[in-house]
Design a protein around this motif. Structure first.
Motif, PDB file in Angstrom:
ATOM      1  N   ILE A  65       0.877  -1.172   0.000  1.00  0.00           N
ATOM      2  CA  ILE A  65       0.000   0.000   0.000  1.00  0.00           C
ATOM      3  C   ILE A  65       0.911   1.217   0.000  1.00  0.00           C
ATOM      4  O   ILE A  65       1.743   1.373   0.893  1.00  0.00           O
ATOM      5  CB  ILE A  65      -0.911   0.023   1.236  1.00  0.00           C
ATOM      6  CG1 ILE A  65      -1.697  -1.287   1.350  1.00  0.00           C
ATOM      7  CG2 ILE A  65      -1.867   1.217   1.173  1.00  0.00           C
ATOM      8  CD1 ILE A  65      -2.297  -1.523   2.724  1.00  0.00           C
ATOM      9  N   PRO A  68      -1.007   7.695  -0.949  1.00  0.00           N
ATOM     10  CA  PRO A  68      -1.623   8.328  -2.116  1.00  0.00           C
ATOM     11  C   PRO A  68      -1.296   9.807  -2.257  1.00  0.00           C
ATOM     12  O   PRO A  68      -1.430  10.372  -3.339  1.00  0.00           O
ATOM     13  CB  PRO A  68      -3.119   8.132  -1.871  1.00  0.00           C
ATOM     14  CG  PRO A  68      -3.240   8.079  -0.374  1.00  0.00           C
ATOM     15  CD  PRO A  68      -1.983   7.414   0.104  1.00  0.00           C
ATOM     16  N   GLN A  91      -9.672   2.703   8.776  1.00  0.00           N
ATOM     17  CA  GLN A  91      -9.632   3.988   8.072  1.00  0.00           C
ATOM     18  C   GLN A  91      -8.291   4.662   8.337  1.00  0.00           C
ATOM     19  O   GLN A  91      -7.889   4.852   9.478  1.00  0.00           O
ATOM     20  CB  GLN A  91     -10.760   4.910   8.524  1.00  0.00           C
ATOM     21  CG  GLN A  91     -10.721   6.277   7.835  1.00  0.00           C
ATOM     22  CD  GLN A  91     -11.792   7.226   8.338  1.00  0.00           C
ATOM     23  OE1 GLN A  91     -12.813   6.796   8.866  1.00  0.00           O
ATOM     24  NE2 GLN A  91     -11.565   8.521   8.164  1.00  0.00           N
ATOM     25  N   TYR A 106      -2.911   6.333  -6.916  1.00  0.00           N
ATOM     26  CA  TYR A 106      -3.473   5.053  -6.482  1.00  0.00           C
ATOM     27  C   TYR A 106      -2.625   4.459  -5.358  1.00  0.00           C
ATOM     28  O   TYR A 106      -1.405   4.393  -5.470  1.00  0.00           O
ATOM     29  CB  TYR A 106      -3.510   4.060  -7.639  1.00  0.00           C
ATOM     30  CG  TYR A 106      -4.544   4.342  -8.690  1.00  0.00           C
ATOM     31  CD1 TYR A 106      -5.905   4.207  -8.417  1.00  0.00           C
ATOM     32  CD2 TYR A 106      -4.173   4.710  -9.973  1.00  0.00           C
ATOM     33  CE1 TYR A 106      -6.869   4.454  -9.385  1.00  0.00           C
ATOM     34  CE2 TYR A 106      -5.118   4.961 -10.958  1.00  0.00           C
ATOM     35  CZ  TYR A 106      -6.463   4.833 -10.666  1.00  0.00           C
ATOM     36  OH  TYR A 106      -7.406   5.083 -11.633  1.00  0.00           O
ATOM     37  N   PRO A 107      -3.278   3.977  -4.298  1.00  0.00           N
ATOM     38  CA  PRO A 107      -2.510   3.377  -3.205  1.00  0.00           C
ATOM     39  C   PRO A 107      -2.165   1.896  -3.441  1.00  0.00           C
ATOM     40  O   PRO A 107      -1.255   1.365  -2.807  1.00  0.00           O
ATOM     41  CB  PRO A 107      -3.435   3.533  -1.997  1.00  0.00           C
ATOM     42  CG  PRO A 107      -4.805   3.566  -2.578  1.00  0.00           C
ATOM     43  CD  PRO A 107      -4.683   4.196  -3.927  1.00  0.00           C
ATOM     44  N   VAL A 149     -10.252  -2.191  -1.968  1.00  0.00           N
ATOM     45  CA  VAL A 149      -9.697  -1.059  -1.236  1.00  0.00           C
ATOM     46  C   VAL A 149     -10.446   0.191  -1.666  1.00  0.00           C
ATOM     47  O   VAL A 149     -10.514   0.512  -2.859  1.00  0.00           O
ATOM     48  CB  VAL A 149      -8.188  -0.905  -1.511  1.00  0.00           C
ATOM     49  CG1 VAL A 149      -7.656   0.346  -0.820  1.00  0.00           C
ATOM     50  CG2 VAL A 149      -7.435  -2.146  -1.037  1.00  0.00           C
ATOM     51  N   PHE A 151     -11.011   4.343  -1.411  1.00  0.00           N
ATOM     52  CA  PHE A 151     -10.323   5.577  -1.033  1.00  0.00           C
ATOM     53  C   PHE A 151     -11.099   6.772  -1.564  1.00  0.00           C
ATOM     54  O   PHE A 151     -11.789   6.695  -2.582  1.00  0.00           O
ATOM     55  CB  PHE A 151      -8.860   5.606  -1.489  1.00  0.00           C
ATOM     56  CG  PHE A 151      -8.611   5.095  -2.878  1.00  0.00           C
ATOM     57  CD1 PHE A 151      -8.455   5.959  -3.942  1.00  0.00           C
ATOM     58  CD2 PHE A 151      -8.521   3.733  -3.111  1.00  0.00           C
ATOM     59  CE1 PHE A 151      -8.203   5.491  -5.216  1.00  0.00           C
ATOM     60  CE2 PHE A 151      -8.266   3.251  -4.388  1.00  0.00           C
ATOM     61  CZ  PHE A 151      -8.107   4.135  -5.446  1.00  0.00           C
ATOM     62  N   ASP A 188      -8.903   9.715   2.355  1.00  0.00           N
ATOM     63  CA  ASP A 188      -9.196   8.604   3.259  1.00  0.00           C
ATOM     64  C   ASP A 188      -9.000   7.294   2.508  1.00  0.00           C
ATOM     65  O   ASP A 188      -9.421   7.165   1.358  1.00  0.00           O
ATOM     66  CB  ASP A 188     -10.643   8.659   3.753  1.00  0.00           C
ATOM     67  CG  ASP A 188     -10.908   9.809   4.706  1.00  0.00           C
ATOM     68  OD1 ASP A 188      -9.943  10.462   5.131  1.00  0.00           O
ATOM     69  OD2 ASP A 188     -12.096  10.052   5.011  1.00  0.00           O
ATOM     70  N   ILE A 189      -8.389   6.321   3.164  1.00  0.00           N
ATOM     71  CA  ILE A 189      -8.254   4.973   2.612  1.00  0.00           C
ATOM     72  C   ILE A 189      -8.915   4.008   3.585  1.00  0.00           C
ATOM     73  O   ILE A 189      -8.714   4.109   4.800  1.00  0.00           O
ATOM     74  CB  ILE A 189      -6.782   4.556   2.428  1.00  0.00           C
ATOM     75  CG1 ILE A 189      -5.972   5.663   1.752  1.00  0.00           C
ATOM     76  CG2 ILE A 189      -6.677   3.274   1.613  1.00  0.00           C
ATOM     77  CD1 ILE A 189      -4.482   5.392   1.750  1.00  0.00           C
ATOM     78  N   TYR A 190      -9.704   3.055   3.044  1.00  0.00           N
ATOM     79  CA  TYR A 190     -10.367   2.053   3.878  1.00  0.00           C
ATOM     80  C   TYR A 190      -9.795   0.683   3.523  1.00  0.00           C
ATOM     81  O   TYR A 190      -9.911   0.226   2.384  1.00  0.00           O
ATOM     82  CB  TYR A 190     -11.878   2.096   3.655  1.00  0.00           C
ATOM     83  CG  TYR A 190     -12.488   3.403   4.093  1.00  0.00           C
ATOM     84  CD1 TYR A 190     -12.999   3.563   5.376  1.00  0.00           C
ATOM     85  CD2 TYR A 190     -12.530   4.493   3.220  1.00  0.00           C
ATOM     86  CE1 TYR A 190     -13.539   4.774   5.787  1.00  0.00           C
ATOM     87  CE2 TYR A 190     -13.058   5.711   3.630  1.00  0.00           C
ATOM     88  CZ  TYR A 190     -13.563   5.841   4.904  1.00  0.00           C
ATOM     89  OH  TYR A 190     -14.082   7.054   5.305  1.00  0.00           O
ATOM     90  N   LEU A 191      -9.188   0.040   4.510  1.00  0.00           N
ATOM     91  CA  LEU A 191      -8.446  -1.200   4.309  1.00  0.00           C
ATOM     92  C   LEU A 191      -9.030  -2.326   5.148  1.00  0.00           C
ATOM     93  O   LEU A 191      -9.600  -2.081   6.217  1.00  0.00           O
ATOM     94  CB  LEU A 191      -6.981  -0.982   4.688  1.00  0.00           C
ATOM     95  CG  LEU A 191      -6.256   0.117   3.898  1.00  0.00           C
ATOM     96  CD1 LEU A 191      -5.023   0.597   4.655  1.00  0.00           C
ATOM     97  CD2 LEU A 191      -5.884  -0.398   2.513  1.00  0.00           C
TER      98      LEU A 191
END
Length: 216
Positions: A65, A68, A91, A106-107, A149, A151, A188-191
């Motif tokens: 990851i 970003p 998050q 892109y992450p 994923v 974001f 924000d990224i949600y993993l």
């Protein structure tokens, strides 16, 4: 220094405007015109700096990851994501000031399966409700191992325009540009739960270069 294409019209407009102001001040106030025009050119220098787009090479494995954006980690917690995942996840939020590079990247590697713009408010980007209420975009990338994923680009009190180039079925390459946010904002990224996270609250990230975690 490479400049981002989103700044072209703004920079040209400011250059013409500030040049006209400088000439007018020099004509009507010959003794002080140059001095009075100096703040406009300092502002122009800041605008040029804001739209910088540094070339960055990403070195990552399939499950890495990548940060970003440039900024500061302000949220790292377990939450419920109601729009796409509809389950608990991690998050990770990165806040950008106007001094940061505002290219969004892109992450993770994979395929874009969802991309949507949401109109909304312009609360300060670090506000807890900005993820839900502010103008934002949602992008979902499905990785090779079928992990989703999510974001989001989130507008702030100053940012009034989000640019998202992602479209469904696009190939996502970690570290590759997918958008731009004009002035202060956040991503924000949600993993998935159990994801290895390599940063903590308060850490400064380097977009497109820094590994911030790894999918399991």
């Amino acid at each position: 220094m490479k400049l981002h294409r989103e700044g072209t019209s703004i920079l040209i407009g400011c250059l013409v405007l500030f040049a006209v102001i400088t000439v007018a001040l020099g004509y009507y106030l010959p003794s002080y015109g140059i001095l009075l025009s100096l703040p406009f050119w300092i502002l122009f220098g800041f605008i040029v700096w804001f739209f910088r787009n540094p070339i960055r090479e990403t070195d990552s494995s399939e499950n890495c990851i990548i940060a970003p954006v440039d900024g500061k980690v302000v949220v790292l917690e377990e939450v419920y994501e109601p729009e796409i995942l509809k389950e608990k996840c991690i998050q990770l939020s990165i806040f950008m000031t106007p001094l940061n590079v505002h290219v969004t990247r892109y992450p993770v590697n994979g395929k874009v399966t969802f991309s949507k713009y949401h109109p909304g408010k312009f609360l300060v980007a670090f506000h807890p409700k900005s993820s839900e209420l502010n103008e934002r975009t949602t992008v979902v990338v499905q990785t090779k191992n079928n992990t989703k994923v999510v974001f989001r680009q989130i507008a702030g009190a100053v940012a009034r325009r989000i640019v998202n180039y992602s479209k469904e079925d696009d190939k996502a390459v970690a570290g590759q540009e997918y958008g731009f946010i004009k002035f202060g904002s956040r991503v924000d990224i949600y993993l998935p739960l159990g994801t290895q996270i390599d940063v903590k609250i308060g850490d400064i990230t380097k977009g497109g270069i820094q590994k911030i975690g790894e999918l399991k």
